[in-house]
Design an enzyme around this catalytic site. Structure first.
Site, PDB file in Angstrom:
ATOM      1  CD1 TRP A 175       5.293 -13.613  12.111  1.00 18.85           C
ATOM      2  CD2 TRP A 175       4.365 -11.701  12.825  1.00 18.85           C
ATOM      3  NE1 TRP A 175       4.085 -13.918  12.676  1.00 18.85           N
ATOM      4  CE2 TRP A 175       3.496 -12.781  13.125  1.00 18.85           C
ATOM      5  CE3 TRP A 175       3.986 -10.414  13.184  1.00 18.85           C
ATOM      6  CZ2 TRP A 175       2.262 -12.587  13.749  1.00 18.85           C
ATOM      7  CZ3 TRP A 175       2.766 -10.221  13.813  1.00 18.85           C
ATOM      8  CH2 TRP A 175       1.913 -11.290  14.092  1.00 18.85           C
ATOM      9  CB  THR A 178     -13.476   2.174   7.825  1.00 19.98           C
ATOM     10  OG1 THR A 178     -14.476   1.192   7.534  1.00 19.98           O
ATOM     11  CG2 THR A 178     -13.482   2.457   9.312  1.00 19.98           C
TER      12      THR A 178
HETATM   13  P1  ADP Z   1      -8.898   4.244   5.465  1.00 21.51           P
HETATM   14  O1  ADP Z   1      -8.059   5.386   4.997  1.00 21.51           O
HETATM   15  O2  ADP Z   1      -8.488   2.945   4.852  1.00 21.51           O
HETATM   16  O3  ADP Z   1     -10.323   4.544   5.539  1.00 21.51           O
HETATM   17  P2  ADP Z   1      -7.809   4.754   7.989  1.00 21.51           P
HETATM   18  O4  ADP Z   1      -7.309   6.050   7.475  1.00 21.51           O
HETATM   19  O5  ADP Z   1      -8.598   4.736   9.202  1.00 21.51           O
HETATM   20  O6  ADP Z   1      -8.593   3.985   6.937  1.00 21.51           O
HETATM   21  O7  ADP Z   1      -6.593   3.757   8.095  1.00 21.51           O
HETATM   22  C1  ADP Z   1      -5.969   3.502   9.290  1.00 21.51           C
HETATM   23  C2  ADP Z   1      -4.794   2.589   9.077  1.00 21.51           C
HETATM   24  O8  ADP Z   1      -3.823   3.215   8.228  1.00 21.51           O
HETATM   25  C3  ADP Z   1      -4.048   2.279  10.329  1.00 21.51           C
HETATM   26  O9  ADP Z   1      -4.664   1.253  11.056  1.00 21.51           O
HETATM   27  C4  ADP Z   1      -2.680   1.875   9.780  1.00 21.51           C
HETATM   28  O10 ADP Z   1      -2.671   0.538   9.330  1.00 21.51           O
HETATM   29  C5  ADP Z   1      -2.526   2.767   8.591  1.00 21.51           C
HETATM   30  N1  ADP Z   1      -1.695   3.930   8.936  1.00 21.51           N
HETATM   31  C6  ADP Z   1      -2.095   5.173   9.253  1.00 21.51           C
HETATM   32  N2  ADP Z   1      -1.039   5.985   9.478  1.00 21.51           N
HETATM   33  C7  ADP Z   1       0.064   5.218   9.310  1.00 21.51           C
HETATM   34  C8  ADP Z   1       1.477   5.459   9.410  1.00 21.51           C
HETATM   35  N3  ADP Z   1       1.977   6.652   9.700  1.00 21.51           N
HETATM   36  N4  ADP Z   1       2.305   4.417   9.188  1.00 21.51           N
HETATM   37  C9  ADP Z   1       1.839   3.193   8.886  1.00 21.51           C
HETATM   38  N5  ADP Z   1       0.525   2.911   8.763  1.00 21.51           N
HETATM   39  C10 ADP Z   1      -0.351   3.908   8.975  1.00 21.51           C
END
Ligand code: ADP
Length: 548
Positions: A450, A189
């Protein structure tokens, strides 16, 4: 009484079977890459499978043994694809590292994963010259290029040439079959809080995810498609496309490091791309380029957008002006990554255009294999009424049980089952369509109520003067927190804070309208293109709202 057992073959789900299938049944279908070297390279599934076998032989010759990690720092391209298959297919573990992370984070991740071999594109020679001395486990560095492009001298020890390694082998290699629960891949992550954490996928989880993501109501991939992943192969395995594309036998097009609007547009047109996937920020560049030059797409029909909330204006522009269907998707590294995609059901066909728009703007419904719920703070499940919002938890065979090397389980137990807490806050409606309100740490809490930062951003993005917007919480003496809107303006359009705040009137409840707008030249992004809210909150920590 003993159960009657099924009598079907125990054929383990192996990643190598995907490329064997593509080579056998779609061997002549092209894989086109714009390379870091600058030119266009063409190959096909037949040759890619053969070269992946040769790479498996080469990795064994370098001393790699079952379970060893083969890391990549690379753009989307055919050699990266060969490493996916050559490593996982021969029981090694492919570890894609995001080169946009800070060098210290890259080193930390490579050391944590104990990477043995590190393969990298030409772009990253200077980075590796700096990092090589602190990469404690890496024994071999492999530059993903041919002899002619090898630099005369570098400070990188034991530097090998990728093409030399592959060409030295004869390909006389049988893909082994082994336990389908064996690790195939590690992704970290991005670690916006604390150290990044590793998600370890298995052959089984990857294959189940590939089946599910190719379905018509998921990404809907077909042998007739030409698929260009803009999402990098280092961002959760390009959302599984390197597995689902050979599963269906489509043509694959890789943009390499050339991700600006013009380069992407030209590649989409030249290779007749029909389907793509990427985060909202890359689409901003492509849409701007096409709009400024009054261009149309001649073959491009569908795209998956996810990773952060896709602004409704972006969807409407892609659909209305370019005729491109947007499939809004949600997932995370811990989920391989696909959780939900927004595809309509037959019962939605009769919706009027506005209602249809509002529905497709949600993050969508789960694909079979993923189960979800929303919980209140006492971990009691909340109703699916499209209004109640709570902590989103998920379970399924491609969702992690634990992080790499971690001893404490991240799961929560609800009604006798284990669930993974996503850290997202969401609503789910009667039809099972989920909508993300916020990441739990980004929610704005005003007087106990919220406010969804995503909703504020979506409204702001619809204003013609706004290039990008982020809503963050700001300290307030009376309400605890109030929303502050941070905006990057488009270069040639005028707008004041008052204009922007006026734009919210009638679009959202009065008490949810931001208290102020600040204009900035740039909004910080993470290595995967998400807005860095934490950084913005720090920057505006002392900001005094006019209402305070
Ligand atoms: P990173 O890119 O930070 O390594 P991830 O790709 O695993 O981590 O991120 C996941 C997070 O991205 C989700 O928990 C959510 O908060 C956000 N996310 C992913 N897709 C969407 C979406 N379509 N709309 C809103 N938030 C999203």
């Amino acid at each position: 009484m003993a159960a009657l057992m099924g009598q079907m073959m125990q054929m383990p789900l192996m990643i190598s079977s995907l490329i064997v299938h593509a080579a056998r049944h779609h061997g002549d279908i092209e894989i086109v890459s714009k390379r870091a070297e600058g030119d266009i390279h063409r190959t096909n599934w037949h040759d890619t499978e053969l070269r992946s076998r040769k790479l498996a032989q080469a990795l064994a010759r370098l001393g790699c043994k079952s379970g060893d990690r083969v890391a990549t720092l690379a753009w989307n391209g055919y050699r990266h694809l060969e490493i996916y298959y050559g490593s996982s297919g021969s029981q090694l573990v492919c570890h894609t590292i995001n080169p946009r992370l800070f060098p210290e984070q890259i080193a930390w991740i490579a050391n944590d994963a104990a990477d043995k071999v590190l393969c990298f594109d030409l772009t990253f020679v200077p980075l590796l010259e700096k990092l090589a001395p602190v990469l404690t486990s890496v024994e071999k560095f492999v530059l993903m290029t041919d002899r002619a492009h090898m630099p005369a001298s570098t400070g990188i020890p034991n530097l090998l040439c990728y093409e030399d390694l592959v060409n030295a082998e004869n390909g006389d290699y049988m893909w082994p079959e082994f336990d389908e629960n064996t690790a195939s891949t590690i992704c970290y992550t991005s670690g916006t809080t604390g150290h990044p954490k590793g998600a370890v996928y298995s052959h089984r989880s990857t294959l189940l995810h590939a089946y599910a993501s190719a379905l018509p109501d998921s990404m809907g991939c077909s042998a007739k498609d030409v698929i260009l992943p803009v999402v990098p192969m280092f961002h959760v395995n390009a959302w599984g496309l390197p597995y689902s594309v050979p599963l269906v036998g489509a043509k694959f097009v890789f943009p390499g490091p050339h991700l600006d609007g013009k380069s992407l547009y030209e590649l989409f047109e030249a290779e007749k791309v029909t389907f793509s996937a990427g985060v909202p920020t890359v689409w901003l560049g492509l849409i701007n380029y096409a709009q400024q030059n009054d261009l149309k797409f001649s073959t491009f029909k569908r795209t998956v957008i996810g990773g952060s909330a896709c602004p409704p204006t972006m969807m409407r522009t892609l659909e209305g002006r370019f005729g491109v269907e947007v499939i809004h998707a949600w997932g995370m590294t811990e989920m391989s990554p696909i959780g939900t995609l927004c595809k309509l059901k037959a019962s939605h066909e009769k919706l009027d255009s506005e209602a249809r728009h509002r529905l497709v703007e949600k993050q969508g419904r789960v694909v079979y294999g993923v189960d979800m719920m929303i919980l209140d703070d006492d971990e009691t499940p909340l109703p699916w009424d499209g209004k109640a919002f709570g902590n989103l938890v998920v379970r399924g065979p491609w969702i992690i049980e634990n992080y790499f090397k971690s001893r404490t389980s991240p799961l929560v137990r609800v009604n006798g089952q284990d669930w993974f807490p996503t850290g997202d806050v969401a609503t789910i409606d009667e039809d099972g369509y989920m909508q993300i309100t916020d990441r739990s740490k980004d929610v704005i809490k005003s007087g106990g109520e919220w406010i969804s930062s995503i909703e504020l951003e979506n409204i702001a993005m619809a204003h013609p003067a706004v290039h990008e917007a982020a809503a963050i919480s700001c300290k307030h003496p009376k309400w605890g927190e109030r929303p502050l809107l941070v905006v990057v303006k488009k270069p040639d359009v005028q707008a004041t804070a008052v204009d922007l705040l006026g734009f919210f009137e009638g679009r959202i409840a009065k008490w949810q309208i931001p208290d102020d707008v600040v204009f900035v030249s740039e909004i910080p992004h993470t290595a995967t293109g998400k807005i860095q809210k934490l950084k913005l909150r720090e920057r505006f920590k002392e900001y005094r709202l006019p209402t305070a």
